[in-house]
Design a protein around this motif. Structure first.
Motif, PDB file in Angstrom:
ATOM      1  N   ILE A 180       4.465   5.495  -5.688  1.00  0.00           N
ATOM      2  CA  ILE A 180       4.478   5.509  -7.156  1.00  0.00           C
ATOM      3  C   ILE A 180       3.620   6.653  -7.706  1.00  0.00           C
ATOM      4  O   ILE A 180       3.891   7.164  -8.798  1.00  0.00           O
ATOM      5  CB  ILE A 180       4.037   4.153  -7.733  1.00  0.00           C
ATOM      6  CG1 ILE A 180       4.913   3.015  -7.198  1.00  0.00           C
ATOM      7  CG2 ILE A 180       4.105   4.152  -9.261  1.00  0.00           C
ATOM      8  CD1 ILE A 180       6.352   3.042  -7.628  1.00  0.00           C
ATOM      9  N   PHE A 181       2.606   7.079  -6.943  1.00  0.00           N
ATOM     10  CA  PHE A 181       1.860   8.269  -7.374  1.00  0.00           C
ATOM     11  C   PHE A 181       2.765   9.508  -7.465  1.00  0.00           C
ATOM     12  O   PHE A 181       2.387  10.503  -8.084  1.00  0.00           O
ATOM     13  CB  PHE A 181       0.694   8.559  -6.423  1.00  0.00           C
ATOM     14  CG  PHE A 181      -0.562   7.798  -6.753  1.00  0.00           C
ATOM     15  CD1 PHE A 181      -1.379   8.213  -7.785  1.00  0.00           C
ATOM     16  CD2 PHE A 181      -0.919   6.673  -6.041  1.00  0.00           C
ATOM     17  CE1 PHE A 181      -2.540   7.507  -8.101  1.00  0.00           C
ATOM     18  CE2 PHE A 181      -2.071   5.960  -6.341  1.00  0.00           C
ATOM     19  CZ  PHE A 181      -2.887   6.378  -7.374  1.00  0.00           C
ATOM     20  N   PHE A 235       0.840  -1.205   0.000  1.00  0.00           N
ATOM     21  CA  PHE A 235       0.000   0.000   0.000  1.00  0.00           C
ATOM     22  C   PHE A 235       0.874   1.254   0.000  1.00  0.00           C
ATOM     23  O   PHE A 235       0.694   2.170  -0.820  1.00  0.00           O
ATOM     24  CB  PHE A 235      -0.923  -0.037   1.228  1.00  0.00           C
ATOM     25  CG  PHE A 235      -1.592   1.257   1.543  1.00  0.00           C
ATOM     26  CD1 PHE A 235      -2.425   1.877   0.622  1.00  0.00           C
ATOM     27  CD2 PHE A 235      -1.406   1.871   2.776  1.00  0.00           C
ATOM     28  CE1 PHE A 235      -3.052   3.090   0.922  1.00  0.00           C
ATOM     29  CE2 PHE A 235      -2.027   3.074   3.090  1.00  0.00           C
ATOM     30  CZ  PHE A 235      -2.842   3.687   2.159  1.00  0.00           C
ATOM     31  N   MET A 265       3.999   1.547  -0.883  1.00  0.00           N
ATOM     32  CA  MET A 265       4.735   1.630  -2.138  1.00  0.00           C
ATOM     33  C   MET A 265       3.861   2.239  -3.238  1.00  0.00           C
ATOM     34  O   MET A 265       4.318   3.097  -3.994  1.00  0.00           O
ATOM     35  CB  MET A 265       5.191   0.214  -2.529  1.00  0.00           C
ATOM     36  CG  MET A 265       5.872   0.076  -3.866  1.00  0.00           C
ATOM     37  SD  MET A 265       4.759  -0.089  -5.286  1.00  0.00           S
ATOM     38  CE  MET A 265       3.943  -1.651  -4.952  1.00  0.00           C
ATOM     39  N   THR A 266       2.625   1.791  -3.314  1.00  0.00           N
ATOM     40  CA  THR A 266       1.737   2.319  -4.346  1.00  0.00           C
ATOM     41  C   THR A 266       1.563   3.828  -4.214  1.00  0.00           C
ATOM     42  O   THR A 266       1.569   4.557  -5.210  1.00  0.00           O
ATOM     43  CB  THR A 266       0.367   1.627  -4.268  1.00  0.00           C
ATOM     44  OG1 THR A 266       0.557   0.216  -4.334  1.00  0.00           O
ATOM     45  CG2 THR A 266      -0.518   2.064  -5.416  1.00  0.00           C
ATOM     46  N   LEU A 267       1.418   4.290  -2.983  1.00  0.00           N
ATOM     47  CA  LEU A 267       1.297   5.743  -2.797  1.00  0.00           C
ATOM     48  C   LEU A 267       2.547   6.451  -3.311  1.00  0.00           C
ATOM     49  O   LEU A 267       2.464   7.515  -3.925  1.00  0.00           O
ATOM     50  CB  LEU A 267       1.071   6.077  -1.329  1.00  0.00           C
ATOM     51  CG  LEU A 267      -0.256   5.599  -0.733  1.00  0.00           C
ATOM     52  CD1 LEU A 267      -0.402   6.120   0.691  1.00  0.00           C
ATOM     53  CD2 LEU A 267      -1.444   6.071  -1.574  1.00  0.00           C
TER      54      LEU A 267
END
Lengths: 389, 389, 389
Positions: free
Chosen positions: A20-21, A14, A16-18
């Protein structure tokens, strides 16, 4: 135990995904801040940095930084890699943003390789990773830098400083000893980009706590995210008030850079502070941006996006703040800043100098005049809109 | 127990992050809907609302609303704060959006303070929080409003109505008793913004269930998100069909506002309905937007983004729908709407009236003509594009 | 057991949310790639596809695909529905993107219904769902397609191919037997859209693992996301190098399409490969895009966004790759590709042919000349910007 592994893996994915934004975040911010004729080039650089830096980190940098794939077993090693990989490009985004509008793309991709495979992993190795200088005088592992005020932000900042010194300012920027203001071309993109970065920061700092699967860790993660946000709020507010007092206008690019400055400043120790301290740390961060932007301009260090002010100045400030506002050693913080600064600046300077000899880094006046979109990409960002400039 | 604390904290941080995407969501939506000359001002207002409202809620509003930091212990108190903080700015975004293109920024920031420190926390206190009017005739805590059809959306709507009554319409909007249509300046931004809001709604409504750590709660959260989405779909489809029948054209701004209307309408009880009911509730929500937009125009209540139609009308409709489609008391719902409406409208009217006396709220005709970007911000949103208008 | 249900439900909601970011992702990508005069139409189509496809899947397609609501009980059935629903619109986005700038909106909405209620659920039924052709020669359930290289991407691609054959190219695209290049109108939107798709892919592929609540599953999810990302990186890098060698320029739209091609290619088996294999699979994916784009142009298959190259070609390649790089049967993969291709192409061709007879699909030359925004929507995307074209 298995449930903790599962939950912490989910949590790190989770986070990490943020982060990548932040790839579209940096891309939109920088595309909005430069002139229309350089927008495609800036976007291209941002996408290529993500691609090349991540690939170089996968192939070389990661094992160098952490000494192998099996150094931890509290979460999935693939999730750990992805979380760490999400960081790398940021150091180069900081650097590339600050030399926008005058740098050719190919040498930037070469420096991306050097940064992602060598410079950044060295710093990570020293502070978060395998610690190759253990028990030598270069050991700085006792400094506290939760999510990278030094490791990420001033690292990017020092590399940028080296690049600016080698490249010089944009064509016409300081002509006749005056500072020629070059306005941002697309304020909605600037705003969108800065807000995406802000959101990404929740993952950056929150995820750096490393685990959420105990009550204590859950509190630490939540406090980290809350303090991160508060520092951003304070940076924005202080930058707003200062600019308004001086100019009686609302300067959104400075407000956003103030917020980013506050976010950088909190990043060294967001888990350490009680909830009102980030107002001070982030507020000072915002003020530093307001002071630093004209300061660097007076030194003719041309930085179209304010990256030196946001990332270098506040990376330093945030790292020192941990030594001032907590019981961590201020000396250890200062030593960390110094060692990292010296190493990154020198190695970056040499690398960029050599790259520049091999492949000219600076776009010449002609190329800058027509714009990098034309000379580097053969493609306009908004080909159908008539331009007044 | 500890695992539940951990999982519910992680869940609420996830939900909170989705809500924060509504900050760029509102900013892009409104920046796309106004004219080019007012885009920077709208963006500035959106960023400042987030900064000021969140800070005021941290310093004052939160403890007023919930009676302190330790009123719950099922998740990290910092995560609970962040989740609640993510809501505040929304009430003011609704209001500021509806007075776009004619309001000066400084008085808006003052009203932001009043809303975030006083008006909104009072409503939260009454319905979700400490309930200061317990056992008095003002006790409306028996109304059901899961995620804020009333607490957020009509609160913002009533404040907007007060502001519109005080400020009047934009210059030239109803000249010669005709409605002069002012087209949106950037449809991609409108679309991006509305879709980010839609995604944010999953966090808004899903997170309002409060916990996910039992099978029952997991089902409730998933049903809430599913019903939320379905209502948005239905609102979009109904608005599309109605507009197409009338005009034989596809009106994307109305389709998106229809979706948002459906989303507002479901927000009071997304956890209560079986899976096909939201088609009805959201569909009516979309229809209400299509009817309300020209209705408010006939009343010369000028609302550039349709916020009254989306948030006030559907906030009321959604709250009533809970009383109609479930076993909850319709009377309690109506009483809640009434008390909140009266309180918010009156206090907002007085606040805005006083603020307007201290710092002129309305941009004068000259300022509106050149645009707020120039008069308020000294900065154009797209300085290099030649304008045809 | 209950904790696993909870965690897997939370995980699937997280993954679903990332996929929903692909709605603005596709919308921005396509809005950026078409000419200014067709931007509003493209955005309208994207929003309507999400609304109509999701609603049709809720009402008809889902139970057809999976045989009812209670076929699984490892996560909340509402979360399972939402995750599956998030997929549907993508197949139609692929198709609608490829016929941009020349297709009227109403027939597209009709085809959306057919695809979401019938064609796509049939494919899902055969490969992921109830498997109605079990034990017949049409049984392709032994093929391996984790997240839809075939089920999603080539399904959309075959439908697009049918549509292009029926509709023909855009007005003037191949006039005098030459290929007239039509440049993208807004590169920042293209970049933003592609990056949002990239992020959405983490949810698409990661979520398709189906569970994260054991150590083994957590590793599988993390590996899936890592491999997905690596394939995207490789696709971008290969497309960049190939274009640079040929044209000595940096072509960001091709770099981004190369990344998307790599992402499509990995999608059939991201959980199966060791960590360096995706470099090969994604790299070949990027190369295929670079070759396929001019190839389709030579066949006069006009595809403004490169969807055939990205989704059809790489959907096939990715599905075959599973048979080549793992122990799965290459024959089963090839049979799956064939059956799906034949079914989707034939049914799509017939459907679009019939729809086209009922409601003209192709915008006539006059409508294309003024642009679809005017003829279909009565609304310009950027009404205030003077256009040079």
């Amino acid at each position: 135990m298995e449930m903790q592994y599962v939950i912490d893996t989910l949590f790190s994915l989770f986070a990490m995904t943020l982060i990548i934004f932040m790839v579209p975040g940096f891309a939109m911010l920088e595309a909005g801040l430069v002139r229309t004729k350089n927008v495609t080039a800036v976007l291209t650089v941002n996408v290529m940095i993500y691609a090349i830096a991540s690939m170089a980190f996968l192939l070389i940098g990661y094992t160098y930084a952490f000494g192998g794939w099996d150094h931890q077993d509290s979460i999935s090693k693939w999730a750990f890699f992805m979380f760490q990989m999400a960081f790398v490009g940021k150091t180069i985004n900081i650097m590339s943003g600050g030399v926008s509008e005058r740098s050719r793309i190919m040498p930037l991709t070469l420096f991306t390789l050097v940064m992602a495979a060598c410079i950044y992993p060295t710093i990570v190795n020293m502070i978060w990773g395998a610690n190759m200088f253990k028990d030598t005088f270069l050991d700085i592992s006792s400094m506290y830098d939760l999510a990278g005020s030094t490791v990420i932000h001033s690292t990017g900042g020092w590399a940028l400083l080296a690049a600016i010194l080698i490249m010089g300012p944009r064509r016409g920027r300081y002509k006749n000893n005056q500072i020629h203001v070059i306005p941002a071309s697309n304020i909605p993109l600037v705003t969108l980009g800065a807000l995406l970065l802000w959101i990404g920061w929740f993952g950056f700092n929150g995820g750096s706590v490393g685990a959420i699967s105990s009550k204590e860790n859950a509190d630490a993660v939540a406090l980290t995210i809350m303090n991160t946000n508060t520092a951003g709020l304070a940076g924005a507010i202080v930058a707003w008030v200062m600019m308004y007092i001086e100019y009686k206008k609302f300067d959104i690019t400075m407000i956003l850079n103030g917020a980013l400055g506050g976010l950088v400043a909190i990043t060294a120790g967001p888990d350490l502070y009680p909830i009102y301290t980030p107002i001070l740390i982030g507020g000072i961060g915002g003020a530093l941006v307001v002071f630093a932007v004209p300061f660097f301009d007076r030194l003719k260090l041309d930085d179209p996006v304010g990256a030196l002010s946001v990332h270098l100045v506040n990376g330093i400030w945030g790292t020192l703040a941990v030594g001032i506002f907590t019981e961590k050693s201020l000396l250890a913080q200062a030593k960390g800043i110094l060692v990292v600064g010296l190493f990154v600046f020198v190695v970056s300077y040499i690398s960029i100098y050599v790259i520049n000899k091999l492949v000219r880094l600076r776009a010449d006046d002609e190329e800058q005049l027509v714009g990098l979109d034309d000379s580097q990409c053969g493609m306009e960002a908004y080909p159908e809109f008539k331009r007044s400039i």
